[in-house]
Each structure stands twice: as C-alpha cells, then as structure tokens.
Design an enzyme around this catalytic site. Structure first.
Site, short mmCIF file in Angstrom:
data_model
loop_
_atom_site.label_atom_id
_atom_site.label_comp_id
_atom_site.label_asym_id
_atom_site.label_seq_id
_atom_site.Cartn_x
_atom_site.Cartn_y
_atom_site.Cartn_z
NE ARG A 76 -3.28 -1.98 2.91
CZ ARG A 76 -4.61 -2.90 2.16
NH1 ARG A 76 -5.34 -2.39 1.40
NH2 ARG A 76 -5.11 -3.52 2.54
CG ASP A 107 -11.82 0.47 -2.09
OD1 ASP A 107 -10.60 -0.02 -1.83
OD2 ASP A 107 -12.68 1.06 -1.69
CB THR A 130 -10.29 -6.78 -2.68
OG1 THR A 130 -11.44 -6.82 -0.75
CG2 THR A 130 -11.64 -6.59 -3.21
CG ASP A 132 -12.04 -6.73 2.03
OD1 ASP A 132 -11.77 -7.90 2.75
OD2 ASP A 132 -11.65 -5.46 2.15
CG ASP A 134 -15.10 -3.72 -0.24
OD1 ASP A 134 -14.17 -4.57 -1.63
OD2 ASP A 134 -14.27 -3.22 -0.06
NE ARG A 176 -9.78 -0.90 5.82
CZ ARG A 176 -7.74 -1.39 5.28
NH1 ARG A 176 -7.24 -1.28 5.56
NH2 ARG A 176 -8.27 -1.61 4.21
O1 F6P Z 1 -8.74 -5.01 1.98
C1 F6P Z 1 -8.67 -6.36 2.18
C2 F6P Z 1 -8.37 -6.33 3.47
O2 F6P Z 1 -8.05 -7.60 4.01
C3 F6P Z 1 -9.33 -5.44 5.13
O3 F6P Z 1 -10.37 -7.10 4.97
C4 F6P Z 1 -8.60 -6.02 5.19
O4 F6P Z 1 -9.42 -4.74 6.96
C5 F6P Z 1 -7.19 -4.87 5.57
O5 F6P Z 1 -7.73 -6.05 4.06
C6 F6P Z 1 -6.43 -5.30 6.27
O6 F6P Z 1 -5.20 -4.63 5.28
P1 F6P Z 1 -3.93 -4.94 6.00
O7 F6P Z 1 -3.37 -6.52 5.35
O8 F6P Z 1 -3.03 -3.73 5.34
O9 F6P Z 1 -3.56 -4.79 7.16
#
Ligand code: F6P
Length: 328
Positions: A76, A107, A130, A132, A134, A176
């Site tokens: 990210r 997204d 993803t 999610d 979403d 999330r």
């Molecule tokens: O977007 C996918 C996801 O797995 C979400 O469900 C979760 O909130 C987030 O990523 C966790 O992100 P990270 O691995 O950066 O902590």
C-alpha cells in the site's frame, strides 16, 4: 486515436487475495497469445515508482495457478498518493515503453490507477482482487470465495469447542468497510447474530437475541463480527459487555486475522481470475481504458472505474432476512 498496445504492465496492489496469481498467469498468457509483451511490476505502486519491473513470459507463470498470495508481491504505497510519486512512476513506465496497465486490486488500487490515467492520459484496466467483495461492478471479486471457504472451515472448528463447553464465541472476520464476508460466513456457519458495518444491530438487540437463544434452549452460540462493524465496541469489549449483562454466558473471542487472506485459491476463484485476465487484455486491445472488468450474472462486463469507485456495493438484504429467520 487509441494507442497501439505492444507492451502491458501488470501489477497487484493493496491487500493480497487468493487467486491473484491465477489472474497474473491469465494476463501473462493472454499477452503471449496476442504476441504482446507483459511486464510484471513488483510491489504495486511502490515498484512502479522504483522501476522494479521484470518481463513475464507464458512460461514464467508456470505452476502458480494453485498458489495463494501474489508472486508480484503487493504494497500500500503512500508515495503514490503524491503527485511527485506518480510522476516518478510515469517516468519509469515511459522508459520501459509500457503502453498500458492492468491493475489487480481493490478500491485503493483503482483510485490510484484512475488518478494516474487521468494525469498522464494513460490506458488502464482494473481487475477486482480483494477478499472483501466490496467493489461495485462485479458480483464477485477474486479471493472472496476462497476466503469464505477458509473462514467457514475455521468457524466449524470453533463450533466444536463452543458446543463442548456451552460457550458463546465472538468471531471477528475481515471487512473494514463492508460486511459481505461476515454476512455470508455468518449464514453459512449458522451464526446466532451477524454484526456488519452496513446495519447497526445495537447492543440492546444483541442482548435480547442472546437472552432469547438461551431461553429457547440453545447451549452455545457463535456471533460473527465484521472488523468494521458499527456497534461501538470491539470484540473484546463485546465479550465484557455480554458477560456483565448476561451472567448465564461464558464468552470467548476469536480474531481470525490475516489467515483469511492466505491459502490456495478455490476452483471458483481460479476460473474467475482466468476469465478476468483474458477480458482485461482484450479490452485494452479493443481500445478501452479506465474500465474495471467484472462478472455480472455470469457474464464478463466492463464498468467505468469512476463508477465502480463511486457506487457502494450493496449488502444482500435478502440474506440479512434469511439470517434473521435462521437465528429463531
Ligand atoms: O482489503 C482487504 C483487507 O483484508 C480488509 O478486509 C482488511 O481490513 C485489510 O485488508 C487489512 O489490511 P492490512 O493487511 O494492510 O492490515
């Protein structure tokens, strides 16, 4: 006039999801099929900013269809959110003679991709990856089905111990901003209640429902809680709250965490990823840009990325109703 595409850059970005490798394989092989060069961009936008690229041939994606995670790695990137960062990325893309991009992610990935495309007038196609689920514009995102199956398997195991000890378990699952995972695994695993961001059940209703299940003879219960639910307490606070108000309950908490994102992709995700990869390359060759590929009613469709980002993917209201009836 549309640019003639001879070289496509491909990356995975944001949270990884099982099936991303199957999508990478599909894009690389579709490129080979059409005699286009496919360039793998490592670590998402971070790698784009650093010019961390490697050519992917049809053979460099052998034996990855069954693997979880992403061979291209993911990140990210904070720097890509700045204009400076995106300029650096563009200079590497130009230097490598890449004509278009395929972005696999959620997204956050698409928001970055859209900005990049608009700033540099650069062709981009998105593939939704993803766990999610979403994203508007597709009934399923890559990784969602696998995650559901992984989670169900774990909750079934939790049920064994919950029923042996006559306990109540709060099981926190990922999501999330969205409750698709929680709602589906909740129904599939026979949860007593499901707490999701889209519907604030309220603490009173939760207590009422748990009281009711004791009175009607249930000895153990599972409550599935989406990470981002809006009840105002996290799972550990919920445990304390319930124990304080309903002394008949002995409560335990299980936060499933990142295991939900790992593992070998399901057949569904592998097939979905393969279809989306083909559609993404062919869409670019057709001169399309700024679209996301998706599956809608079992057909591959394109949705403008702008629209996919703007419209919220709706929770399945009918499934909420089913879940209510099931917890009688
Ligand atoms: O977007 C996918 C996801 O797995 C979400 O469900 C979760 O909130 C987030 O990523 C966790 O992100 P990270 O691995 O950066 O902590």
């Amino acid at each position: 006039m549309a640019v003639k595409i001879t070289k496509i850059g491909l990356m995975t970005s944001g949270g990884d999801a099982p099936g991303m490798n199957a999508a990478i394989r599909s894009v690389a092989r579709t490129c080979a099929y059409y005699n286009i060069v496919c360039v793998g961009i490592y670590r998402g936008y971070e790698g784009m900013i650093e010019g961390d690229f490697k050519i992917l041939t049809a053979r460099s994606v052998n034996n990855i269809i069954n693997k979880g995670g992403t061979i291209l790695k993911s990140a990210r990137s904070k720097e890509f959110r700045t204009k400076e960062g995106r300029k650096k990325a563009y200079s590497h893309i130009k230097k490598a003679n890449i004509d278009a991009l395929i972005l696999i992610g959620g997204d956050g990935t698409f928001t970055g991709g859209l900005l990049f495309s608009e700033e540099f007038n650069f062709p981009v196609i998105g593939i939704p990856g993803t766990i999610d689920n979403d994203i508007y514009g597709t009934n399923y995102t890559i990784g969602y089905d696998t995650a559901l199956n992984t989670i169900i398997e774990v909750i079934d195991k939790i049920r064994d111990t919950a029923s042996s000890h006559k306990r109540l378990f709060f099981v926190e699952v990922m999501g999330r901003d969205a409750g698709h995972i929680a709602l589906n695994v909740g129904v599939g695993a026979g949860a007593e209640e499901i707490l999701i961001p889209e519907e604030d059940l309220g603490l009173e209703r939760l207590l009422m429902s748990l009281r009711h299940s004791k009175q009607t003879g249930k000895s153990s219960s599972i409550v599935v809680v989406a990470e981002g639910d809006k009840i105002g307490k996290n799972v550990f606070e919920l445990k304390d709250y319930v124990e304080e108000h309903l002394s008949e309950y002995e409560v335990r908490v299980s936060v499933l965490g990142h295991m939900q994102r790992g593992g070998s992709p399901s057949c569904f995700d592998r097939v979905l990823a393969s279809k989306m990869g083909v559609k993404a390359v062919e869409s670019l060759l057709d001169g399309k840009t700024n679209y996301m590929v998706g599956t809608i009613n079992n057909k591959m469709e394109l949705t403008p990325i702008k629209k996919a980002l703007k419209i919220h993917s709706e929770i399945n209201k009918e499934l909420l109703r089913v879940s209510d009836i099931m917890s009688t």
